[in-house]
Design an enzyme around this catalytic site. Structure first.
Site, PDB file in Angstrom:
ATOM      1  N   GLU A 171       2.817  22.613  -8.922  1.00  0.00           N
ATOM      2  CA  GLU A 171       1.411  22.606  -8.532  1.00  0.00           C
ATOM      3  C   GLU A 171       0.667  21.586  -9.394  1.00  0.00           C
ATOM      4  O   GLU A 171       0.735  21.633 -10.623  1.00  0.00           O
ATOM      5  CB  GLU A 171       0.794  23.991  -8.708  1.00  0.00           C
ATOM      6  CG  GLU A 171       1.416  25.045  -7.800  1.00  0.00           C
ATOM      7  CD  GLU A 171       0.719  26.390  -7.929  1.00  0.00           C
ATOM      8  OE1 GLU A 171      -0.260  26.469  -8.732  1.00  0.00           O
ATOM      9  OE2 GLU A 171       1.119  27.338  -7.250  1.00  0.00           O
ATOM     10  N   GLU A 215       3.874  32.708  -8.547  1.00  0.00           N
ATOM     11  CA  GLU A 215       3.302  31.666  -9.391  1.00  0.00           C
ATOM     12  C   GLU A 215       3.600  32.014 -10.851  1.00  0.00           C
ATOM     13  O   GLU A 215       3.405  33.158 -11.282  1.00  0.00           O
ATOM     14  CB  GLU A 215       1.805  31.518  -9.195  1.00  0.00           C
ATOM     15  CG  GLU A 215       1.230  30.405 -10.073  1.00  0.00           C
ATOM     16  CD  GLU A 215      -0.259  30.162  -9.859  1.00  0.00           C
ATOM     17  OE1 GLU A 215      -0.783  29.218 -10.477  1.00  0.00           O
ATOM     18  OE2 GLU A 215      -0.897  30.911  -9.083  1.00  0.00           O
ATOM     19  N   ASN A 273       2.805  25.210 -12.682  1.00  0.00           N
ATOM     20  CA  ASN A 273       1.706  24.255 -12.828  1.00  0.00           C
ATOM     21  C   ASN A 273       2.118  23.084 -13.717  1.00  0.00           C
ATOM     22  O   ASN A 273       2.823  23.262 -14.714  1.00  0.00           O
ATOM     23  CB  ASN A 273       0.476  24.942 -13.438  1.00  0.00           C
ATOM     24  CG  ASN A 273      -0.180  25.898 -12.451  1.00  0.00           C
ATOM     25  OD1 ASN A 273      -0.916  25.498 -11.580  1.00  0.00           O
ATOM     26  ND2 ASN A 273       0.150  27.185 -12.579  1.00  0.00           N
ATOM     27  N   GLU A 306      -6.067  31.440  -3.024  1.00  0.00           N
ATOM     28  CA  GLU A 306      -6.024  32.105  -4.321  1.00  0.00           C
ATOM     29  C   GLU A 306      -7.212  33.055  -4.456  1.00  0.00           C
ATOM     30  O   GLU A 306      -8.231  32.902  -3.772  1.00  0.00           O
ATOM     31  CB  GLU A 306      -6.061  31.076  -5.447  1.00  0.00           C
ATOM     32  CG  GLU A 306      -4.879  30.142  -5.491  1.00  0.00           C
ATOM     33  CD  GLU A 306      -4.982  29.151  -6.632  1.00  0.00           C
ATOM     34  OE1 GLU A 306      -4.111  29.184  -7.509  1.00  0.00           O
ATOM     35  OE2 GLU A 306      -5.941  28.348  -6.636  1.00  0.00           O
ATOM     36  N   ASP A 363      -3.229  21.953  -6.023  1.00  0.00           N
ATOM     37  CA  ASP A 363      -3.895  23.149  -6.518  1.00  0.00           C
ATOM     38  C   ASP A 363      -5.405  22.926  -6.581  1.00  0.00           C
ATOM     39  O   ASP A 363      -5.872  21.782  -6.674  1.00  0.00           O
ATOM     40  CB  ASP A 363      -3.343  23.487  -7.904  1.00  0.00           C
ATOM     41  CG  ASP A 363      -3.630  24.919  -8.309  1.00  0.00           C
ATOM     42  OD1 ASP A 363      -4.102  25.687  -7.458  1.00  0.00           O
ATOM     43  OD2 ASP A 363      -3.372  25.262  -9.473  1.00  0.00           O
TER      44      ASP A 363
END
Length: 810
Positions: free
Chosen positions: A682, A595, A650, A769, A712
């Site tokens: 995401e 990520e 993201n 997560e 997400d």
């Protein structure tokens, strides 16, 4: 170049000039006859169409055969008489059809269609004429040039007829030139398409000598063109003569009619009241409208009445009190006596809200003409316009312009009376949801209802205005805080209420910010700004929706502005950097991807958490630039890795709201060369819900490139299942909040188990997560979770490659 070479090296120049002249004359005559046919009467129109068809048909035919004579294939060409005559008939008939379509149509498309039909006639005639050529051997064709010749004829002929039908002064000659080009383009392109190299003369089979045929045809065509031109000239002269005579007769008749009817129409049908007074001031001529406007009995004869008597009669008819009549008569007479001599107008308000405008125009011999207009509607309209210019159309409340005027006046009053002025900023809560869910009509109805309730609770010295959208402002002169709090309580009660209408049933609310003059500012803009700061603070409070301005708010706003400037500077100077957090398979422990995390060391402040600077970046407009930089930098890094691990980037709600995101992703992938399958975007449920249809459209387009889409923070929104149903996500990211107590709390474990089961039922892998302990990872392994990330598996950092396997640098 083949066409140019063919034209200059295989033709007799003199005959080519003859063909072009005949073609241009026939084309010009056709264009003139075409326009004449459109203007002709219905009975004569077929005649002119026929003449035009004969003219252009013979012109096309003649051009073809004269040009054929000019052609030098190396042997003599003779022609079949029957096919030659058939080609002439085709040219005349099909051209006539095209001219008919043009004369019957009114639009450019009709004219273009008619021209295209004529272009078709040129092509068919040309290739039929070629078929009439008698030769030994095989004639070969270049089909591309054949198609080009036909297309040129259709397009140029369509353009020629559109130009000729436009009606301009140069439309006929321009149309003729373009039509000539069409004929020549078809012939010479078509001839260039033919290969005569394998052909030879017919032995003893000559039916008709081409040279003699062309000369005869040229002579006949010239005669026909001359006859057609003469006919057009004579007919045009006749039309002009008849038109001039008709116009003159009609003009004379109209003048006579106008003279005979002017007085009658002016006196009986005009909207004004009209009166003619002689030099002695006596009314000699008037219309009935005069008595209607003055509300005088229609049976009353006003001949000989003067201004005083007219005023008196009008006042009596308008129910003026008797004791006021004489005084007003004298006032009116004095005002009008001056205007009678100098000319001018004056307006009077009468009973029932009527407003009359009286105009006097002196003639020169002491007499004058008076007119009376009813300007009540104009007067009311001007008042309405003046009201609209200073009030909101929807709610009727004062608008910003009127509010500013009242603001200045009330500050002056506060100074004069040594009181204080409260400036109130009001913003409705969740009003956008009302528009999005129930429609703008419902939103307008809510604004109208709230404005009425706000207006109903106002008292003297209080103002409420609509500034724009769902924003309102209020003013209150007060001497004690109790009075101010009581005013705010009334506003709050009017705003926090339930609205029921038709199918609408909802509760409304608002955030209220208050600044006080002169304590919190001494000018209008400062006070409004401070009230807004207080209102935005109220929006952020869960238990208070009324906040007073505090000086610390200015400091907070200043700090956010400074951070915004530093963010822009960091974006321009590459002040951001990226960190990567490893993602691993729960079952095997293998690295599945990373990520991408944004990091910023702010000069003079040190490391700033994304949760602190990302909201400021969204406010100052830098988030799109930052998002694009992160995407490009991460893709460039990943493209250089020896192992093809995926990267997850993201995307903010603001980025997802712009269609530019599609082009940005495509451009970055093209520039960096990263395989789209290695990129995962995401998005949060909140970002999608802001504008669901737009967001899903953008995500679908990006997914079509091969890019994966992950949802997400799953489980923290309010429409997770609906979002999953609406869009086939490639991965579900379980929010870290569910992992905090998953090893001890059965309820948390049940929620995790349910989300994992949901992912399996939808065949969508789930990544958890926030995994920070071995126990948490073990729970995920037992429950069948696919992937995980967290401090236990690897902290965010740079990527180091020590061998063929990628590892996360702690």
């Amino acid at each position: 170049m083949a066409i140019v070479d063919f034209f200059f090296h295989q033709h007799e120049p003199g005959l080519i000039v003859l063909a072009a002249v005949v073609c241009l004359i026939s084309a010009y005559t056709c264009m003139g006859l075409l326009r004449h046919a459109k203007r002709a009467a219905d009975k004569k129109r077929p005649i002119w169409i026929a003449i035009a068809a004969l003219t252009v048909g013979f012109g096309i035919w003649t051009t073809h055969f004269v040009a054929m004579v000019a052609f030098k294939p190396g042997f003599e060409i003779v022609y079949d008489i029957a096919l030659t005559l058939i080609s002439l008939l085709i040219a005349i008939v099909v051209c006539g059809a095209g001219i008919y379509v043009t004369t019957r149509g009114n639009t450019r498309w009709d004219h273009a269609l008619g021209g295209a039909v004529v272009g078709l006639a040129i092509s068919v005639m040309h290739y039929t004429g070629i078929s009439a050529s008698l030769m030994e051997g095989s004639l070969l064709w270049d089909h591309q040039l054949v198609g080009l010749s036909i297309l040129a004829g259709l397009v140029l002929s369509a353009v020629a007829f559109v130009v000729a039908s436009s009606g301009g002064s140069l439309s006929v000659p321009l149309g003729a030139i373009v039509l000539t080009l069409a004929i020549c383009a078809v012939h010479f392109t078509g001839m260039a398409a033919a290969d005569f190299s394998l052909c030879g003369p017919v032995e003893g089979a000559g039916e008709l000598d081409g040279f003699m045929l062309s000369l005869i045809i040229a002579l006949i065509s010239a005669v026909l063109v001359g006859v057609a031109v003469a006919s057009m000239v004579l007919e045009n002269a006749h039309f002009r003569r008849v038109a001039r005579e008709n116009e003159r007769e009609q003009r004379d008749a109209n003048r006579i009619g106008e003279v005979s009817k002017t007085l009658h129409l002016a006196m009986t049908n005009m909207a004004q009241g009209l009166g003619f007074f002689d030099a002695k001031g006596a009314l000699q001529l008037y219309n009935e409208r005069l008595k209607e406007m003055l509300m005088i009995d229609p049976r009353y004869d006003l001949t000989g009445a003067d201004l005083r008597e007219l005023c008196r009669l009008s006042l009596v008819s308008n129910n003026e009190p008797e004791e006021n009549i004489e005084a007003r008569v004298e006032t009116f007479h004095a005002e009008h006596s001056r205007l009678v001599k100098e000319g001018g107008q004056i307006e009077h308000q009468l009973g029932a809200g009527r407003v009359l405008r009286v105009s006097h125009s002196p003639v020169g011999d002491g007499s004058w003409v008076s007119t009376i207009d009813d300007v009540t509607e104009r007067y009311n309209s001007e008042r309405a316009i003046a009201h609209m210019a200073r009030h909101d159309v929807l709610t009727g409340l004062p608008n910003r312009s009127r509010f500013d005027e009242q603001f200045e006046a009330m500050m002056a009053t506060a100074d004069e009376k040594k009181t204080k002025l409260a400036v109130v900023a009001i913003d409705l809560d969740r009003f956008k949801e009302v528009n999005d869910i129930h429609g703008h009509a419902a939103g307008d109805m809510v604004l109208e209802q709230l404005a009425k309730r706000l207006n109903d609770v106002l008292r003297d010295g209080e103002v409420v205005a609509r500034i724009g959208g769902d924003e309102f402002s209020a003013l209150k002169l007060f001497s004690t805080m109790e009075g101010l709090r009581e005013f705010l309580g009334r506003l709050d009660g009017a705003l926090h209420t339930r609205i029921e209408a038709d199918d609408l049933n909802l509760s409304t609310g608002a955030s209220i910010g208050v600044a006080i003059y002169p304590d919190d500012g001494e000018d209008r803009s400062k006070l409004l700004s401070n009230a807004d700061l207080a209102m935005y603070r109220a929006k952020g409070e869960f238990d208070h929706h009324i906040c007073y301005y505090e000086r610390e708010m200015d400091e907070l706003a200043r700090e956010r502005r400074e951070m915004g400037r530093d963010i822009w500077t960091a974006l321009e100077t590459n002040g951001f950097y990226l960190a990567y957090q490893v993602q691993k398979s729960v079952l095997t422990g293998d690295v599945t991807g990373y990520e991408v995390l944004l990091r910023w060391v702010r000069p003079g402040y040190g490391q700033v958490a994304p949760a602190d600077f990302i909201p400021v970046a969204e406010e100052c407009g830098a988030i799109n630039g930052i998002g694009a930089w992160v995407l490009r930098a991460a893709c460039a890094d990943a493209a250089a890795w020896p192992q093809p691990h995926k990267i997850a980037v993201n995307v903010s709600a603001i980025q997802l709201g712009s269609f530019d995101l599609i082009d940005t992703v495509k451009q970055v992938l093209d520039d960096t060369g990263l395989d789209p399958k290695r990129l995962e975007l995401e998005v949060t449920e909140t970002a999608i819900i802001a504008d669901k249809s737009r967001a899903l459209h953008i995500l679908t387009a990006i997914r079509a490139m091969g890019v994966s889409i992950a949802i997400d923070d799953f489980g923290t929104g309010y429409s997770s299942l609906d979002t999953l149903r609406s869009f086939p996500f490639d991965k579900i990211k379980l929010d870290r909040s569910f992992m905090n107590e998953v090893e001890q709390n059965e309820q948390s474990k049940a929620i995790v188990r349910a989300i994992l089961a949901l992912g399996r039922s939808l065949s969508v892998p789930v990544l958890a997560e926030g995994v920070e302990t071995p126990a948490q990872l073990e729970v995920l392994r037992l429950e069948g979770c696919n992937e995980a990330q967290g401090f236990f598996l690897g902290r965010p950092g740079f990527i180091a490659w020590e061998d063929a396997v990628g590892t996360a640098a702690q």
